[in-house]
Structure formats: structure tokens, C-alpha cells
Scaffold this motif. Structure first.
Motif, PDB file in Angstrom:
ATOM      1  N   LEU A   1      35.720  35.100  39.665  1.00 42.54           N
ATOM      2  CA  LEU A   1      35.649  34.082  38.621  1.00 42.54           C
ATOM      3  C   LEU A   1      36.946  34.135  37.821  1.00 42.54           C
ATOM      4  CD1 LEU A   1      33.987  31.939  37.105  1.00 42.54           C
ATOM      5  CD2 LEU A   1      33.055  33.805  35.710  1.00 42.54           C
ATOM      6  N   ALA A   2      37.751  33.099  37.969  1.00 40.77           N
ATOM      7  CA  ALA A   2      39.057  33.059  37.299  1.00 40.77           C
ATOM      8  C   ALA A   2      38.889  32.861  35.794  1.00 40.77           C
ATOM      9  CB  ALA A   2      39.901  31.922  37.873  1.00 40.77           C
ATOM     10  N   ILE A   3      39.769  33.477  35.041  1.00 40.06           N
ATOM     11  CA  ILE A   3      39.791  33.301  33.591  1.00 40.06           C
ATOM     12  C   ILE A   3      40.709  32.117  33.293  1.00 40.06           C
ATOM     13  CG2 ILE A   3      40.395  34.352  31.383  1.00 40.06           C
ATOM     14  CD1 ILE A   3      40.012  37.103  32.746  1.00 40.06           C
ATOM     15  N   PRO A   4      40.157  31.019  32.757  1.00 40.33           N
ATOM     16  CA  PRO A   4      41.001  29.861  32.450  1.00 40.33           C
ATOM     17  C   PRO A   4      42.094  30.221  31.445  1.00 40.33           C
ATOM     18  CG  PRO A   4      38.674  29.276  32.335  1.00 40.33           C
ATOM     19  CD  PRO A   4      38.753  30.769  32.445  1.00 40.33           C
ATOM     20  N   ALA A   5      43.302  29.815  31.726  1.00 40.26           N
ATOM     21  CA  ALA A   5      44.458  30.168  30.891  1.00 40.26           C
ATOM     22  C   ALA A   5      44.352  29.610  29.476  1.00 40.26           C
ATOM     23  CB  ALA A   5      45.741  29.674  31.549  1.00 40.26           C
ATOM     24  N   ASN A   6      43.668  28.497  29.301  1.00 39.64           N
ATOM     25  CA  ASN A   6      43.601  27.867  27.983  1.00 39.64           C
ATOM     26  C   ASN A   6      42.304  28.170  27.231  1.00 39.64           C
ATOM     27  OD1 ASN A   6      41.920  26.412  29.615  1.00 39.64           O
ATOM     28  ND2 ASN A   6      42.593  24.413  28.872  1.00 39.64           N
ATOM     29  N   LEU A   7      41.526  29.130  27.695  1.00 39.70           N
ATOM     30  CA  LEU A   7      40.243  29.443  27.073  1.00 39.70           C
ATOM     31  C   LEU A   7      40.426  30.364  25.872  1.00 39.70           C
ATOM     32  CD1 LEU A   7      37.121  29.294  27.185  1.00 39.70           C
ATOM     33  CD2 LEU A   7      37.198  31.328  28.644  1.00 39.70           C
ATOM     34  N   ASP A   8      39.856  29.973  24.737  1.00 40.48           N
ATOM     35  CA  ASP A   8      39.781  30.855  23.582  1.00 40.48           C
ATOM     36  C   ASP A   8      38.468  31.632  23.690  1.00 40.48           C
ATOM     37  OD1 ASP A   8      42.179  30.342  22.235  1.00 40.48           O
ATOM     38  OD2 ASP A   8      41.357  28.529  21.326  1.00 40.48           O
ATOM     39  N   HIS A   9      38.557  32.935  23.698  1.00 43.01           N
ATOM     40  CA  HIS A   9      37.393  33.819  23.871  1.00 43.01           C
ATOM     41  C   HIS A   9      36.814  34.139  22.501  1.00 43.01           C
ATOM     42  CE1 HIS A   9      38.359  34.525  28.141  1.00 43.01           C
ATOM     43  NE2 HIS A   9      39.593  34.323  27.713  1.00 43.01           N
ATOM     44  N   LYS A  10      35.955  33.234  22.014  1.00 44.24           N
ATOM     45  CA  LYS A  10      35.309  33.385  20.708  1.00 44.24           C
ATOM     46  C   LYS A  10      33.908  33.939  20.953  1.00 44.24           C
ATOM     47  CE  LYS A  10      36.305  30.271  17.557  1.00 44.24           C
ATOM     48  NZ  LYS A  10      36.389  28.974  16.840  1.00 44.24           N
ATOM     49  N   ILE A  11      33.774  35.254  20.784  1.00 43.71           N
ATOM     50  CA  ILE A  11      32.532  35.939  21.124  1.00 43.71           C
ATOM     51  C   ILE A  11      32.053  36.729  19.915  1.00 43.71           C
ATOM     52  CG2 ILE A  11      31.448  37.606  22.675  1.00 43.71           C
ATOM     53  CD1 ILE A  11      33.705  36.856  24.701  1.00 43.71           C
ATOM     54  N   ALA A  12      30.819  36.467  19.501  1.00 40.03           N
ATOM     55  CA  ALA A  12      30.212  37.186  18.389  1.00 40.03           C
ATOM     56  C   ALA A  12      29.371  38.337  18.923  1.00 40.03           C
ATOM     57  CB  ALA A  12      29.336  36.241  17.568  1.00 40.03           C
ATOM     58  N   TYR A  13      29.506  39.475  18.284  1.00 42.54           N
ATOM     59  CA  TYR A  13      28.728  40.660  18.634  1.00 42.54           C
ATOM     60  C   TYR A  13      27.723  40.927  17.530  1.00 42.54           C
ATOM     61  CZ  TYR A  13      31.840  41.892  22.458  1.00 42.54           C
ATOM     62  OH  TYR A  13      32.538  41.887  23.633  1.00 42.54           O
TER      63      TYR A  13
ATOM     64  N   ALA B   1      43.008  41.566  27.678  1.00 41.06           N
ATOM     65  CA  ALA B   1      44.459  41.789  27.569  1.00 41.06           C
ATOM     66  C   ALA B   1      45.016  42.370  28.867  1.00 41.06           C
ATOM     67  CB  ALA B   1      44.762  42.705  26.393  1.00 41.06           C
ATOM     68  N   ALA B   2      44.307  43.293  29.476  1.00 44.13           N
ATOM     69  CA  ALA B   2      44.766  43.904  30.730  1.00 44.13           C
ATOM     70  C   ALA B   2      44.813  42.888  31.870  1.00 44.13           C
ATOM     71  CB  ALA B   2      43.861  45.074  31.112  1.00 44.13           C
ATOM     72  N   ASN B   3      44.110  41.778  31.687  1.00 39.93           N
ATOM     73  CA  ASN B   3      44.095  40.741  32.713  1.00 39.93           C
ATOM     74  C   ASN B   3      44.885  39.511  32.296  1.00 39.93           C
ATOM     75  OD1 ASN B   3      42.288  41.506  35.150  1.00 39.93           O
ATOM     76  ND2 ASN B   3      41.312  42.395  33.347  1.00 39.93           N
ATOM     77  N   GLY B   4      45.845  39.714  31.402  1.00 37.44           N
ATOM     78  CA  GLY B   4      46.803  38.669  31.081  1.00 37.44           C
ATOM     79  C   GLY B   4      46.434  37.696  29.982  1.00 37.44           C
ATOM     80  N   VAL B   5      45.303  37.896  29.329  1.00 38.37           N
ATOM     81  CA  VAL B   5      44.926  36.991  28.251  1.00 38.37           C
ATOM     82  C   VAL B   5      45.677  37.434  26.991  1.00 38.37           C
ATOM     83  CG1 VAL B   5      43.031  36.109  26.827  1.00 38.37           C
ATOM     84  CG2 VAL B   5      42.653  36.587  29.264  1.00 38.37           C
ATOM     85  N   PRO B   6      46.440  36.528  26.370  1.00 40.21           N
ATOM     86  CA  PRO B   6      47.176  36.910  25.154  1.00 40.21           C
ATOM     87  C   PRO B   6      46.212  37.125  23.977  1.00 40.21           C
ATOM     88  CG  PRO B   6      47.463  34.577  25.609  1.00 40.21           C
ATOM     89  CD  PRO B   6      46.686  35.144  26.766  1.00 40.21           C
ATOM     90  N   MET B   7      46.585  38.002  23.067  1.00 38.74           N
ATOM     91  CA  MET B   7      45.752  38.285  21.887  1.00 38.74           C
ATOM     92  C   MET B   7      45.480  37.012  21.082  1.00 38.74           C
ATOM     93  SD  MET B   7      44.440  41.244  21.604  1.00 38.74           S
ATOM     94  CE  MET B   7      43.868  41.089  19.927  1.00 38.74           C
ATOM     95  N   SER B   8      46.362  36.036  21.168  1.00 43.47           N
ATOM     96  CA  SER B   8      46.148  34.785  20.430  1.00 43.47           C
ATOM     97  C   SER B   8      44.946  34.006  20.957  1.00 43.47           C
ATOM     98  CB  SER B   8      47.402  33.912  20.500  1.00 43.47           C
ATOM     99  OG  SER B   8      47.690  33.559  21.853  1.00 43.47           O
ATOM    100  N   ARG B   9      44.401  34.396  22.102  1.00 47.13           N
ATOM    101  CA  ARG B   9      43.232  33.726  22.690  1.00 47.13           C
ATOM    102  C   ARG B   9      41.987  34.617  22.669  1.00 47.13           C
ATOM    103  NH1 ARG B   9      43.780  28.623  23.926  1.00 47.13           N
ATOM    104  NH2 ARG B   9      45.767  27.913  24.710  1.00 47.13           N
ATOM    105  N   ILE B  10      42.098  35.821  22.114  1.00 39.86           N
ATOM    106  CA  ILE B  10      40.972  36.768  22.073  1.00 39.86           C
ATOM    107  C   ILE B  10      40.461  36.829  20.635  1.00 39.86           C
ATOM    108  CG2 ILE B  10      40.226  39.133  22.524  1.00 39.86           C
ATOM    109  CD1 ILE B  10      42.620  39.362  24.480  1.00 39.86           C
ATOM    110  N   HIS B  11      39.225  36.356  20.427  1.00 42.44           N
ATOM    111  CA  HIS B  11      38.683  36.223  19.068  1.00 42.44           C
ATOM    112  C   HIS B  11      37.266  36.782  18.950  1.00 42.44           C
ATOM    113  CE1 HIS B  11      42.034  33.514  18.291  1.00 42.44           C
ATOM    114  NE2 HIS B  11      41.700  32.862  19.390  1.00 42.44           N
ATOM    115  N   PRO B  12      37.074  38.075  19.101  1.00 43.77           N
ATOM    116  CA  PRO B  12      35.731  38.598  18.850  1.00 43.77           C
ATOM    117  C   PRO B  12      35.449  38.630  17.350  1.00 43.77           C
ATOM    118  CG  PRO B  12      37.215  40.400  19.343  1.00 43.77           C
ATOM    119  CD  PRO B  12      38.001  39.124  19.511  1.00 43.77           C
TER     120      PRO B  12
END
Length: 179
Positions: free
Chosen positions: A45-57, A82-93
Motif C-alpha cells: 500500500l503506497a503512501i500518497p506523497a500529498n497526504l497529511d497524516h492527521k491522526i488523533a491518539y 519519516a523513515a519511509n520518506g514522509v516529511p515532518m511537514s505532513r506528519i500531524h499526530p
């Protein structure tokens, strides 16, 4: 038949647990150091390059004197993406803490007052906050446990309630992590 399925599911969960798996396959970083160990995976399952990962825990359980599995899961998400190329600007837990997990985000002074030892989660909480991860404490849980804002690790915020925090995060496009 159902009991067999439950047993198979439980065994599969144990085998896939990093604690019981081959630890050499897991490493920390590249963003949160010392926490959130992840393994390399040949994913289909590919990680879309333009996806913002907004995940609430939602973290409601904790055990005095132990590291938080829930907070470590947030570190694992960050490190994995991050280890799979997603920039921190797209990682929003975002983290919502309530009930017994409230203590995992208290200062060493408050934690020691309550449990007689320093908070084992302080370093992880500080790293998450430094990476811009918002951590919200349920104000109702804090009031019930006699925990004031000053008792929280600096940067941890108070919400009216965990329910309210999740409703707001949902309205902002966050999905709720089911684990």
C-alpha cells in the motif's frame, strides 16, 4: 469455533508484538530518538506523497512506573513515516490523554509525589512536544485527580474534556487511531 478465532487472533497479536519479535529488525529514529522502534517493511500500500497524516491518539490507560505504550505508539508513527520518506511537514499526530494516563504527562515533581519515583515518560513527552505534537489532557480527569496545569510537563495543554478534544480534532480532519 469463536473461541478458536479469538485464540488465533491473540496468538497473532503476540507474534507481531515488537517485544516478542526479533528485536534486531527494529530500530529507533530517525526523528524520535530512543522510542518508537520500527521495522522496515516491503509494503504494497503506497503512501500518497500529498497526504497529511492527521491522526488523533486516545490514551487513557497507564501503569505507574512504566513507559507509556500509547505515547510510544505516537513516536512509532512519526519514526515509521519519516523513515519511509514522509516529511515532518505532513506528519500531524495529536494526543488526548485522560484517566490513568494523565500521570504520564505530569512533571517529575508531581509524579514523584504520587508514585515515589520520577516520571519514566518525561523524555518522550519532551521529544514529542519539541516536534510539534500537541498533547491535550482531559480537564475532567485532571480535576478528578487534583492535577493542576502547573503539574503538567511544560507544553502539555488542558482541554475541557477528552470527549471535547476528540470532537474538535475530528472537525479539523483528524482520524482516530484505532489502536
Amino acid at each position: 469455533m469463536k473461541s478458536h478465532l479469538v485464540l488465533v487472533g491473540a496468538l497473532a497479536g503476540l507474534v507481531s508484538s515488537p517485544a516478542l519479535a526479533d528485536a534486531s529488525k527494529f530500530s529507533h529514529g530517525p526523528v524520535i530518538q530512543g522510542f518508537g522502534a520500527v521495522a522496515k517493511v516491503d509494503a504494497d500500500l503506497a503512501i500518497p506523497a500529498n497526504l497529511d497524516h492527521k491522526i488523533a491518539y486516545d490514551i487513557g490507560s497507564g501503569s505507574p512506573g512504566t513507559k507509556s505504550k500509547g505515547l510510544d505508539g505516537v513516536a512509532r508513527l512519526i519514526n515509521m513515516l519519516a523513515a519511509n520518506g514522509v516529511p515532518m511537514s505532513r506528519i500531524h499526530p495529536a494526543v488526548v490523554v485522560h484517566n490513568a494516563a494523565l500521570w504520564d504527562v505530569t512533571t517529575d515533581a508531581k509524579y514523584t509525589q504520587q508514585f515515589g519515583t520520577a516520571n519514566p515518560n518525561t523524555e518522550l513527552v519532551k521529544q514529542l512536544l519539541a516536534k510539534g505534537v500537541p498533547i491535550y489532557v482531559c480537564g475532567q480527569s485532571a480535576a478528578m485527580s487534583d492535577v493542576a496545569k502547573a503539574d503538567l510537563i511544560p507544553g502539555v495543554k488542558v482541554a475541557l474534556s477528552a470527549m471535547n478534544a476528540h470532537a474538535i480534532l475530528d472537525s479539523q480532519g483528524y482520524s482516530l487511531n484505532p489502536f
